[in-house]
Write a protein that holds these residues in place. Structure first.
Motif, PDB file in Angstrom:
ATOM      1  N   LEU A  30       0.808  -1.210   0.000  1.00 52.22           N
ATOM      2  CA  LEU A  30       0.000   0.000   0.000  1.00 52.22           C
ATOM      3  C   LEU A  30       0.838   1.255   0.000  1.00 52.22           C
ATOM      4  N   ARG A  31       2.093   1.132   0.445  1.00 58.47           N
ATOM      5  CA  ARG A  31       2.963   2.299   0.464  1.00 58.47           C
ATOM      6  C   ARG A  31       4.236   1.973  -0.292  1.00 58.47           C
ATOM      7  N   ASP A  32       4.675   2.858  -1.174  1.00 58.82           N
ATOM      8  CA  ASP A  32       5.889   2.670  -1.958  1.00 58.82           C
ATOM      9  C   ASP A  32       6.989   3.489  -1.292  1.00 58.82           C
ATOM     10  N   ASP A  33       7.815   2.820  -0.462  1.00 56.08           N
ATOM     11  CA  ASP A  33       8.813   3.526   0.322  1.00 56.08           C
ATOM     12  C   ASP A  33       9.792   4.281  -0.564  1.00 56.08           C
ATOM     13  N   ALA A  34      10.191   5.451  -0.100  1.00 57.55           N
ATOM     14  CA  ALA A  34      11.174   6.245  -0.822  1.00 57.55           C
ATOM     15  C   ALA A  34      12.560   5.695  -0.544  1.00 57.55           C
ATOM     16  N   ASP A  37      17.067   2.884  -3.765  1.00 56.55           N
ATOM     17  CA  ASP A  37      16.830   1.652  -4.506  1.00 56.55           C
ATOM     18  C   ASP A  37      15.744   1.850  -5.554  1.00 56.55           C
ATOM     19  N   THR A  38      15.837   1.079  -6.622  1.00 59.96           N
ATOM     20  CA  THR A  38      14.801   1.122  -7.646  1.00 59.96           C
ATOM     21  C   THR A  38      13.538   0.441  -7.136  1.00 59.96           C
ATOM     22  N   ARG A  39      12.448   0.661  -7.855  1.00 55.86           N
ATOM     23  CA  ARG A  39      11.187   0.007  -7.490  1.00 55.86           C
ATOM     24  C   ARG A  39      11.350  -1.514  -7.579  1.00 55.86           C
ATOM     25  N   LEU A  40      12.052  -1.992  -8.598  1.00 58.81           N
ATOM     26  CA  LEU A  40      12.296  -3.420  -8.730  1.00 58.81           C
ATOM     27  C   LEU A  40      13.089  -3.950  -7.540  1.00 58.81           C
ATOM     28  N   ALA A  41      14.135  -3.248  -7.141  1.00 60.56           N
ATOM     29  CA  ALA A  41      14.964  -3.703  -6.023  1.00 60.56           C
ATOM     30  C   ALA A  41      14.170  -3.741  -4.723  1.00 60.56           C
ATOM     31  N   ARG A  42      13.314  -2.747  -4.507  1.00 62.05           N
ATOM     32  CA  ARG A  42      12.516  -2.735  -3.282  1.00 62.05           C
ATOM     33  C   ARG A  42      11.508  -3.877  -3.269  1.00 62.05           C
ATOM     34  N   ALA A  43      10.957  -4.183  -4.437  1.00 61.35           N
ATOM     35  CA  ALA A  43      10.010  -5.294  -4.509  1.00 61.35           C
ATOM     36  C   ALA A  43      10.717  -6.624  -4.280  1.00 61.35           C
ATOM     37  N   TYR A  54      11.825 -14.419 -10.452  1.00 59.30           N
ATOM     38  CA  TYR A  54      11.098 -13.187 -10.190  1.00 59.30           C
ATOM     39  C   TYR A  54      10.633 -12.627 -11.534  1.00 59.30           C
ATOM     40  N   SER A  55       9.332 -12.365 -11.660  1.00 55.53           N
ATOM     41  CA  SER A  55       8.784 -11.814 -12.907  1.00 55.53           C
ATOM     42  C   SER A  55       8.182 -10.448 -12.601  1.00 55.53           C
ATOM     43  N   TRP A  56       8.726  -9.417 -13.212  1.00 51.34           N
ATOM     44  CA  TRP A  56       8.436  -8.029 -12.869  1.00 51.34           C
ATOM     45  C   TRP A  56       7.695  -7.315 -13.993  1.00 51.34           C
ATOM     46  N   THR A  57       6.651  -6.563 -13.635  1.00 46.04           N
ATOM     47  CA  THR A  57       5.984  -5.657 -14.570  1.00 46.04           C
ATOM     48  C   THR A  57       5.700  -4.353 -13.841  1.00 46.04           C
ATOM     49  N   ASP A  58       6.232  -3.260 -14.330  1.00 45.14           N
ATOM     50  CA  ASP A  58       5.999  -1.943 -13.739  1.00 45.14           C
ATOM     51  C   ASP A  58       4.800  -1.324 -14.453  1.00 45.14           C
ATOM     52  N   TRP A  59       3.605  -1.609 -13.951  1.00 42.59           N
ATOM     53  CA  TRP A  59       2.392  -1.225 -14.667  1.00 42.59           C
ATOM     54  C   TRP A  59       2.231   0.288 -14.785  1.00 42.59           C
ATOM     55  N   GLU A 222      15.484   0.647 -13.954  1.00 42.68           N
ATOM     56  CA  GLU A 222      14.018   0.668 -13.847  1.00 42.68           C
ATOM     57  C   GLU A 222      13.388   0.090 -15.116  1.00 42.68           C
ATOM     58  N   PRO A 223      13.401  -1.232 -15.286  1.00 43.55           N
ATOM     59  CA  PRO A 223      12.797  -1.821 -16.485  1.00 43.55           C
ATOM     60  C   PRO A 223      11.277  -1.761 -16.448  1.00 43.55           C
ATOM     61  N   LEU A 224      10.679  -1.738 -17.623  1.00 39.60           N
ATOM     62  CA  LEU A 224       9.227  -1.841 -17.709  1.00 39.60           C
ATOM     63  C   LEU A 224       8.771  -3.253 -17.365  1.00 39.60           C
ATOM     64  N   ALA A 225       9.505  -4.228 -17.826  1.00 37.30           N
ATOM     65  CA  ALA A 225       9.203  -5.628 -17.553  1.00 37.30           C
ATOM     66  C   ALA A 225      10.519  -6.377 -17.530  1.00 37.30           C
ATOM     67  N   ALA A 226      10.625  -7.381 -16.651  1.00 35.01           N
ATOM     68  CA  ALA A 226      11.891  -8.093 -16.513  1.00 35.01           C
ATOM     69  C   ALA A 226      11.685  -9.467 -15.936  1.00 35.01           C
TER      70      ALA A 226
END
Length: 353
Positions: A30-34, A37-43, A54-59, A222-226
């Motif tokens: 619910l919260r995307d910590d600042a 790190d990239t969004r992928l790394a935090r996830a 790990y299958s990533w999609t940055d919607w 910061e990939p769109l999908a990875a």
């Protein structure tokens, strides 16, 4: 740092094999910590330590990249049109929610139109789907939706909502949502087909693990999908062992000619917002990274046994470098190709075993 100039690459064939899973879970952050790190790394830090894939999609980034103005209350038609466009851009192959996007949108208000990002993780002990939800997400609304779907409210200290598949499946809700937990303090919602998997989720998280996966993820940006794989899983999925006999023989010859090709501890491959296909391989030592940057650069210029044709038919190479223990390949796919979804189970370029 070893750098190679322009060459070309092909990655084709079957989609990477999916691991057998014991349980599947959904987590909504619910919260995307600042932070730096990239969004992928935090996830990835929230994924279980036992994760192999790990299958990533940055919607949110996909919607921005496609210029989509799809509303958060998107209709089924709106959602289908958006996903068709994302598919054409090769940005849906890493998603685990696309196939159930319409019922998820209608019943839970969660879909590629509304979530910020998605990380689907798989390992021998189970699977986990992480969905980042943007600011303004209302957990009370999700509780109301769960009640409306017939879930039994939590009892005791476990905070787990229990669903009835006989009621859920006719509405398109899959068994992965048999159990749901909402942690308002941590801002996390989790769902699984096994209650025990939810109870162990926090203790099982990777956190700040320092390994080949973390190294490869850090190099991805910061990939769109990875797709990201741990070394032992990559060894099994990306080796030439599943290719036909003549292709295996030819691959062995090419590897011998290219030089030493060693196993890596982490693998990542993703599509970037500018269209670049980026590959990162994390090794044990800097010497291994330098050696593999040279040998894999040689493989880039040759044939692609087990896939057909040659690597130079599909990709131009902008840059290959060994920086510390990581080899990064920056590749420019030929227009009209689907480099991420066509990642083979046996590309000689990524052979490790």
């Amino acid at each position: 740092m070893a750098v190679l100039g322009r060459r070309r690459l092909l990655v084709g064939g079957a989609v990477l094999a999916v691991l057998v899973v014991v349980a599947v879970a959904l987590v909504v952050v619910l919260r995307d910590d600042a932070g730096d790190d990239t969004r992928l790394a935090r996830a990835v830090a929230m994924a279980p330590k036992s994760t192999q894939r790990y299958s990533w999609t940055d919607w949110a980034a996909v919607r921005d990249d496609l210029g989509s103005d799809i509303p958060t209350d998107a209709s089924a038609g709106d959602l289908r049109r958006f996903l068709d466009e994302a598919y054409s851009a090769d940005l849906t192959s890493t998603s685990a929610i696309v196939s159930a996007a319409e019922p998820l949108q209608a019943e839970l208000g969660l879909s590629p139109a509304t979530v910020s990002w998605e990380l689907f993780t798989q390992g021998a002990e189970g699977a986990l789907l992480l969905l980042g939800v943007p600011d303004g997400f209302d957990p009370d609304d999700l509780e109301s939706r769960l009640e409306g779907l017939g879930y039994d409210a939590p009892t005791g200290d476990d905070s787990i909502w229990t669903g009835d598949l006989a009621q859920l499946q006719p509405r398109g809700i899959t068994p992965e949502f048999s159990y749901v937990s909402i942690d308002t303090e941590a801002g996390v919602v989790a769902a699984s087909d096994g209650a025990d998997y939810l109870l162990d989720r926090d203790d099982a998280a990777r956190g700040d693990s320092d390994d080949g996966v973390a190294d490869a993820v850090a190099a991805m940006g910061e990939p769109l999908a990875a797709s990201v794989l741990a070394g032992d899983n990559a060894c099994a999925d990306l080796a030439m062992t599943q290719a036909d006999g003549p292709d295996r023989v030819r691959a062995e010859q090419l590897i011998d000619e290219a030089g030493e090709v060693g196993p890596y501890r982490g693998f990542a491959m993703g599509l970037m917002p500018d269209g670049e296909l980026r590959v990162a391989l994390g090794f044990e030592t800097e010497d291994q990274a330098r050696t593999n940057a040279d040998s894999r650069a040689e493989l880039l210029a040759g044939p692609a046994p087990g896939q057909g044709g040659s690597f130079p038919d599909r990709f131009s190479v902008e840059r290959i470098e060994a920086d510390g223990t990581v080899v990064t390949m920056r590749l420019d796919p030929v227009e009209g190709t689907f480099p991420l979804s066509d990642l083979s189970t046996g590309p000689v370029l990524f052979a490790t075993c």
